[in-house]
Scaffold this active site. Structure first.
Site, PDB file in Angstrom:
ATOM      1  N   ALA A   1       0.816  -1.226   0.000  1.00  0.00           N
ATOM      2  CA  ALA A   1       0.000   0.000   0.000  1.00  0.00           C
ATOM      3  C   ALA A   1       0.845   1.270   0.000  1.00  0.00           C
ATOM      4  O   ALA A   1       0.688   2.135  -0.875  1.00  0.00           O
ATOM      5  CB  ALA A   1      -0.928  -0.014   1.210  1.00  0.00           C
TER       6      ALA A   1
ATOM      7  N   ARG B   1       3.024  10.066 -11.511  1.00  0.00           N
ATOM      8  CA  ARG B   1       2.076  11.037 -12.086  1.00  0.00           C
ATOM      9  C   ARG B   1       2.714  12.410 -12.237  1.00  0.00           C
ATOM     10  O   ARG B   1       2.317  13.182 -13.092  1.00  0.00           O
ATOM     11  CB  ARG B   1       0.871  11.213 -11.143  1.00  0.00           C
ATOM     12  CG  ARG B   1      -0.152  10.136 -11.299  1.00  0.00           C
ATOM     13  CD  ARG B   1      -1.096  10.189 -10.110  1.00  0.00           C
ATOM     14  NE  ARG B   1      -2.304   9.455 -10.432  1.00  0.00           N
ATOM     15  CZ  ARG B   1      -3.441  10.017 -10.774  1.00  0.00           C
ATOM     16  NH1 ARG B   1      -3.565  11.319 -10.826  1.00  0.00           N
ATOM     17  NH2 ARG B   1      -4.483   9.276 -11.075  1.00  0.00           N
TER      18      ARG B   1
ATOM     19  N   CYS C   1      -6.159  -6.611   3.819  1.00  0.00           N
ATOM     20  CA  CYS C   1      -7.462  -6.453   4.496  1.00  0.00           C
ATOM     21  C   CYS C   1      -8.488  -7.470   3.993  1.00  0.00           C
ATOM     22  O   CYS C   1      -9.407  -7.842   4.716  1.00  0.00           O
ATOM     23  CB  CYS C   1      -8.001  -5.042   4.272  1.00  0.00           C
ATOM     24  SG  CYS C   1      -6.779  -3.758   4.540  1.00  0.00           S
TER      25      CYS C   1
ATOM     26  N   VAL D   1      15.406  -6.137   0.260  1.00  0.00           N
ATOM     27  CA  VAL D   1      16.464  -5.162   0.546  1.00  0.00           C
ATOM     28  C   VAL D   1      17.096  -5.542   1.878  1.00  0.00           C
ATOM     29  O   VAL D   1      16.408  -5.637   2.897  1.00  0.00           O
ATOM     30  CB  VAL D   1      15.900  -3.725   0.570  1.00  0.00           C
ATOM     31  CG1 VAL D   1      16.978  -2.731   0.992  1.00  0.00           C
ATOM     32  CG2 VAL D   1      15.338  -3.360  -0.799  1.00  0.00           C
TER      33      VAL D   1
ATOM     34  N   ASN E   1      -2.197   4.011   2.748  1.00  0.00           N
ATOM     35  CA  ASN E   1      -2.469   4.566   1.417  1.00  0.00           C
ATOM     36  C   ASN E   1      -2.296   6.085   1.403  1.00  0.00           C
ATOM     37  O   ASN E   1      -1.739   6.636   0.460  1.00  0.00           O
ATOM     38  CB  ASN E   1      -3.884   4.190   0.962  1.00  0.00           C
ATOM     39  CG  ASN E   1      -3.909   2.804   0.348  1.00  0.00           C
ATOM     40  OD1 ASN E   1      -3.541   2.622  -0.802  1.00  0.00           O
ATOM     41  ND2 ASN E   1      -4.276   1.815   1.132  1.00  0.00           N
TER      42      ASN E   1
ATOM     43  N   TRP F   1     -34.407  10.437  15.632  1.00  0.00           N
ATOM     44  CA  TRP F   1     -33.143  10.858  16.240  1.00  0.00           C
ATOM     45  C   TRP F   1     -32.211   9.663  16.079  1.00  0.00           C
ATOM     46  O   TRP F   1     -32.455   8.611  16.668  1.00  0.00           O
ATOM     47  CB  TRP F   1     -33.297  11.166  17.727  1.00  0.00           C
ATOM     48  CG  TRP F   1     -34.126  12.370  18.052  1.00  0.00           C
ATOM     49  CD1 TRP F   1     -35.446  12.401  18.375  1.00  0.00           C
ATOM     50  CD2 TRP F   1     -33.676  13.729  18.093  1.00  0.00           C
ATOM     51  NE1 TRP F   1     -35.850  13.688  18.607  1.00  0.00           N
ATOM     52  CE2 TRP F   1     -34.780  14.542  18.444  1.00  0.00           C
ATOM     53  CE3 TRP F   1     -32.445  14.362  17.862  1.00  0.00           C
ATOM     54  CZ2 TRP F   1     -34.687  15.924  18.572  1.00  0.00           C
ATOM     55  CZ3 TRP F   1     -32.368  15.732  17.994  1.00  0.00           C
ATOM     56  CH2 TRP F   1     -33.480  16.503  18.343  1.00  0.00           C
TER      57      TRP F   1
END
Ligand code: FAD
Length: 446
Positions: free
Chosen positions: A6, A17, A40, A77, A302, A431
């Protein structure tokens, strides 16, 4: 990018981008066999609600290649050299090690499951639920069942695993050392309702009990508890919480914060020049206390990954902090929380009051009405909302988002009590219970 889920891949996508391949070459190294996957969704694959497993993968390395992002799976790594500006990477498929230079590094190494050192922990049949590989293995076990499943730990992942096994006809026992389940986010008067609902559908919950050993010779056969009880077990799932994976950063000389996660500023910059971090391995700032926290939530991973990526791509954006809003369900019972509990507020030096309200998810006369309970926490005197917890039937838990929005915007409980929320009998009382809990806590605060 160190870590390709993520945080890492959100950062990669956002950086791409803003900067073209001629301006920025992006390489991601991921230890597992997948990038950009939804941990998830794993419990729901184990339960059999979502098939095939690959549906939990948002983008493959091939899809990233189309965005000119090189994503290498099964590459770990091993070391970061801040002076040489290189990472040492092991290709786990071929066992070869190489170095890759970097100008900018983004560490998104995530979190790892806590594994206590008790006898039998490494026996076949003892599983975590963290990676897609874990989910695949557990699904095969569920399919081969039913039998006895022992879930060790009563957090979100433990309860989601309990639902998966219960749904497929297994006998499920949840053992937790805590006084209740979900005890990091819910008060016991709220979580007690979760236990009641679990026991009502036949899931046994054993609280205030530590697991002493896991028994078996070739495979797990039982779990030994402190106090002497032996629970038969064909599978054991560990749900004892998680820890940030921060050793790689710490070994390179990057500062960790008081939580043990990587310290970052609001631009996701670490203490090392040109090195960013985001997601479960990094700290964030709690908006109510102003203190560093380390939550392990996909929502935060994220968002912080996105912030890191925008800044890596030449933008200038600050991450505004978190409330720790979380939600889950166990079978028909929904649970959610946001902000601070009263004890947490007081520990942070805020004089707090709380109030609870009990009602129904829909108009009381609606055929599907189920019970719901909301606890709200506010600052004494000002009535500023600080936190909320919700437990109830279908439709209950997403009410937490109203509280999260109110707390995010520093609203008072009195204001929330008059907010123009939607109403029709299939959705709430005239309510909503949100109004009632807000009114009660406003009265308590004044
Ligand atoms: P991760 O997803 O942990 O990814 C880090 C990646 O880095 C891993 O893939 C790891 O293999 C890799 N890595 C680590 N070290 C190295 C290294 N040295 N070299 C290369 N790669 C490395 N959150 C919610 O908000 N809602 C939910 O409902 C929810 N449910 C969950 C259910 C389960 C079963 C689990 C396990 C988690 C759940 N979460 C949920 C939490 C959410 O999945 C995480 O917060 C999110 O995945 C964190 O993203 P991340 O990129 O920071 O870390």
């Amino acid at each position: 990018m160190v870590g390709g889920d993520a945080a890492g891949m959100s950062a990669a996508s956002q950086a791409r981008r803003r900067r073209s391949p001629s301006q920025l070459e992006i390489i991601a190294f991921e230890r597992s066999g997948w990038v950009s996957y939804s941990a998830c969704g794993e419990p729901y694959h184990v339960a059999g609600y979502i098939d095939p497993l690959e549906r939990l993968v948002a983008r493959t390395p091939a899809a990233f290649a189309e965005m000119a992002i090189e994503a290498h799976t099964r590459h770990e790594v091993r070391e970061i050299d801040l002076d040489a500006r290189t990472v040492t990477v092991e290709n786990l498929r071929e066992g070869q090690t190489s170095t890759t230079p970097f100008d900018i590094l983004m560490i998104g190494t995530g979190a790892t499951s806590f594994k206590p050192s008790i006898a039998g922990m490494d026996l076949p049949g003892v599983h975590e639920l963290r990676t897609l590989d874990d989910a695949k293995q557990l699904r095969a076990i569920v399919d081969a069942g039913p039998g006895n499943a022992v879930i060790v730990g009563g957090g979100y992942i433990g309860l989601e695993a309990a639902e998966a096994f219960h749904h497929r006809g297994w006998q499920v026992t949840v053992v937790t050392a805590g006084a209740s389940v979900l005890d990091r986010t819910l008060d016991t008067d709220m979580s007690g309702r979760v236990i009641e609902s679990m026991e009502a559908i036949g899931i046994r919950v054993v609280t205030e009990t530590k697991v002493r050993c896991i028994n078996g010779s070739e495979h797990v056969v039982s779990v030994g508890c402190e106090g002497g009880e032996i629970l038969p077990a064909d599978v054991v799932v560990l749900g004892l919480g998680s820890r940030p994976v921060a050793e790689l950063a710490a070994d390179a000389g990057i500062d960790l914060g008081p939580t043990g996660a990587i310290a970052v500023d609001d631009h996701q910059r670490t203490s090392a020049e040109g090195v960013f971090s985001a997601g479960d391995c990094a700290e964030t700032m709690h908006r109510v206390t102003g203190r560093p926290v380390n939550y392990h939530l996909g929502t935060i991973a994220n968002k912080t990954g996105r912030v890191a990526g925008i800044n890596i791509g030449g933008g200038d954006i600050a991450f505004p902090g978190v409330l720790g809003t979380a939600i889950t369900k166990i079978c028909q019972t929904e649970v959610a929380s946001t902000g601070l509990r009263r004890a947490e507020a007081e520990e942070a030096g805020i004089d707090a009051v709380e109030a609870t309200a009990t009602g129904t998810t829909t108009a009381g006369y609606w055929p599907d009405a189920t019970t719901m309970r909301i606890k709200a926490v506010a600052e004494r005197g000002t009535g500023r909302l600080l936190g909320a917890q919700v437990v109830g039937g279908p439709g209950a838990a997403k009410r937490i988002d109203v509280f999260a929005t109110a707390i995010w915007n520093d609203m008072s409980a009195r204001d929330l009590a008059w907010t123009d929320l939607a109403y029709a009998p299939p959705f709430s009382g005239v309510w909503d219970l949100i109004h009632i809990a807000a009114r009660k806590v406003a009265d308590a605060a004044s």
